[in-house]
Design a protein around this motif. Sequence first.
Motif, short mmCIF file in Angstrom:
data_model
loop_
_atom_site.label_atom_id
_atom_site.label_comp_id
_atom_site.label_asym_id
_atom_site.label_seq_id
_atom_site.Cartn_x
_atom_site.Cartn_y
_atom_site.Cartn_z
N UNK A 165 -23.95 -27.31 -12.31
CA UNK A 165 -23.39 -26.92 -13.59
C UNK A 165 -22.23 -27.78 -14.06
N UNK A 166 -22.12 -29.00 -13.53
CA UNK A 166 -21.05 -29.89 -13.95
C UNK A 166 -21.61 -31.21 -14.48
N UNK A 206 -11.42 -28.93 -16.07
CA UNK A 206 -12.68 -29.27 -16.71
C UNK A 206 -12.84 -28.46 -18.00
N UNK A 207 -13.53 -29.04 -18.96
CA UNK A 207 -13.85 -28.34 -20.20
C UNK A 207 -14.98 -27.37 -19.89
N UNK A 208 -14.76 -26.09 -20.16
CA UNK A 208 -15.77 -25.07 -19.85
C UNK A 208 -16.62 -24.81 -21.08
N UNK A 209 -17.94 -24.84 -20.90
CA UNK A 209 -18.88 -24.67 -21.99
C UNK A 209 -19.79 -23.47 -21.76
N UNK A 210 -20.31 -22.93 -22.85
CA UNK A 210 -21.29 -21.84 -22.81
C UNK A 210 -22.61 -22.35 -23.36
N UNK A 229 -17.89 -28.28 -17.37
CA UNK A 229 -18.46 -27.29 -16.46
C UNK A 229 -19.06 -26.16 -17.30
N UNK A 230 -20.23 -25.70 -16.88
CA UNK A 230 -20.85 -24.56 -17.55
C UNK A 230 -20.18 -23.28 -17.07
N UNK A 231 -19.91 -22.39 -18.00
CA UNK A 231 -19.30 -21.11 -17.68
C UNK A 231 -20.23 -20.35 -16.73
N UNK A 232 -19.65 -19.63 -15.78
CA UNK A 232 -20.44 -18.87 -14.80
C UNK A 232 -21.44 -17.97 -15.52
N UNK A 241 -24.51 -37.82 -24.69
CA UNK A 241 -24.90 -36.45 -24.37
C UNK A 241 -24.80 -36.27 -22.87
N UNK A 242 -24.37 -35.09 -22.46
CA UNK A 242 -24.08 -34.82 -21.06
C UNK A 242 -25.28 -34.23 -20.35
N UNK A 243 -25.52 -34.71 -19.16
CA UNK A 243 -26.61 -34.22 -18.32
C UNK A 243 -25.98 -33.40 -17.19
N UNK A 244 -26.17 -32.09 -17.24
CA UNK A 244 -25.58 -31.21 -16.24
C UNK A 244 -26.45 -31.16 -14.99
N UNK A 245 -25.80 -31.27 -13.84
CA UNK A 245 -26.50 -31.19 -12.56
C UNK A 245 -26.76 -29.74 -12.19
N UNK A 246 -27.38 -29.55 -11.05
CA UNK A 246 -27.68 -28.21 -10.55
C UNK A 246 -26.42 -27.40 -10.29
#
Length: 64
Positions: free
Chosen positions: A42-43, A8-12, A54-57, A35-40
Amino acid sequence: MNQNKIAAVELEAKDLPAHCPNPAMPLWSSHPRVFLDFGHDGTAKCQYCGTEYRLKAGTVLAHH
Protein backbone atom coordinates in the motif's frame (compact mmCIF):
# COMPACT_ATOMS: atom_id res chain seq x y z
CA MET A 1 22.72 13.64 9.14
CA ASN A 2 19.13 14.88 8.99
CA GLN A 3 16.91 12.65 11.08
CA ASN A 4 13.66 14.52 10.42
CA LYS A 5 11.38 12.32 8.39
CA ILE A 6 8.42 13.77 6.55
CA ALA A 7 5.23 11.76 7.04
CA ALA A 8 3.88 9.94 4.01
CA VAL A 9 0.91 11.45 2.18
CA GLU A 10 -2.10 9.31 3.09
CA LEU A 11 -4.62 8.63 0.33
CA GLU A 12 -8.08 7.06 0.11
CA ALA A 13 -9.77 5.21 -2.76
CA LYS A 14 -11.42 8.46 -3.91
CA ASP A 15 -7.92 9.92 -4.50
CA LEU A 16 -6.99 7.23 -7.02
CA PRO A 17 -5.49 7.17 -9.55
CA ALA A 18 -2.86 9.11 -7.64
CA HIS A 19 -0.13 11.22 -9.16
CA CYS A 20 2.78 13.35 -8.08
CA PRO A 21 3.12 16.27 -7.80
CA ASN A 22 -0.15 16.28 -5.91
CA PRO A 23 -2.52 19.27 -5.89
CA ALA A 24 -1.34 20.37 -2.42
CA MET A 25 2.27 20.85 -3.55
CA PRO A 26 3.46 24.40 -4.35
CA LEU A 27 4.00 25.25 -8.02
CA TRP A 28 7.71 26.02 -7.51
CA SER A 29 8.41 22.42 -6.54
CA SER A 30 6.62 20.80 -9.45
CA HIS A 31 8.10 18.22 -11.79
CA PRO A 32 6.61 16.15 -14.63
CA ARG A 33 3.41 14.39 -13.53
CA VAL A 34 3.90 10.70 -12.77
CA PHE A 35 1.18 8.29 -11.79
CA LEU A 36 1.95 6.22 -8.73
CA ASP A 37 2.05 2.45 -8.70
CA PHE A 38 1.17 1.14 -5.25
CA GLY A 39 2.78 -2.10 -4.11
CA HIS A 40 1.12 -4.86 -2.12
CA ASP A 41 2.12 -3.02 1.04
CA GLY A 42 0.00 0.00 0.00
CA THR A 43 2.93 2.38 -0.46
CA ALA A 44 4.41 4.24 -3.42
CA LYS A 45 7.31 6.66 -3.82
CA CYS A 46 7.70 9.39 -6.43
CA GLN A 47 10.69 8.74 -8.66
CA TYR A 48 11.35 12.49 -9.05
CA CYS A 49 11.03 14.06 -5.61
CA GLY A 50 10.94 11.06 -3.28
CA THR A 51 7.57 11.94 -1.72
CA GLU A 52 6.13 8.85 -0.09
CA TYR A 53 2.46 7.97 -0.43
CA ARG A 54 0.48 5.46 1.61
CA LEU A 55 -3.04 4.11 1.21
CA LYS A 56 -5.25 4.65 4.24
CA ALA A 57 -5.86 1.44 6.21
CA GLY A 58 -8.76 -0.52 4.74
CA THR A 59 -8.49 1.02 1.26
CA VAL A 60 -9.23 -1.56 -1.41
CA LEU A 61 -7.67 -1.18 -4.85
CA ALA A 62 -10.00 -1.94 -7.76
CA HIS A 63 -8.53 -4.20 -10.43
CA HIS A 64 -9.41 -4.05 -14.11
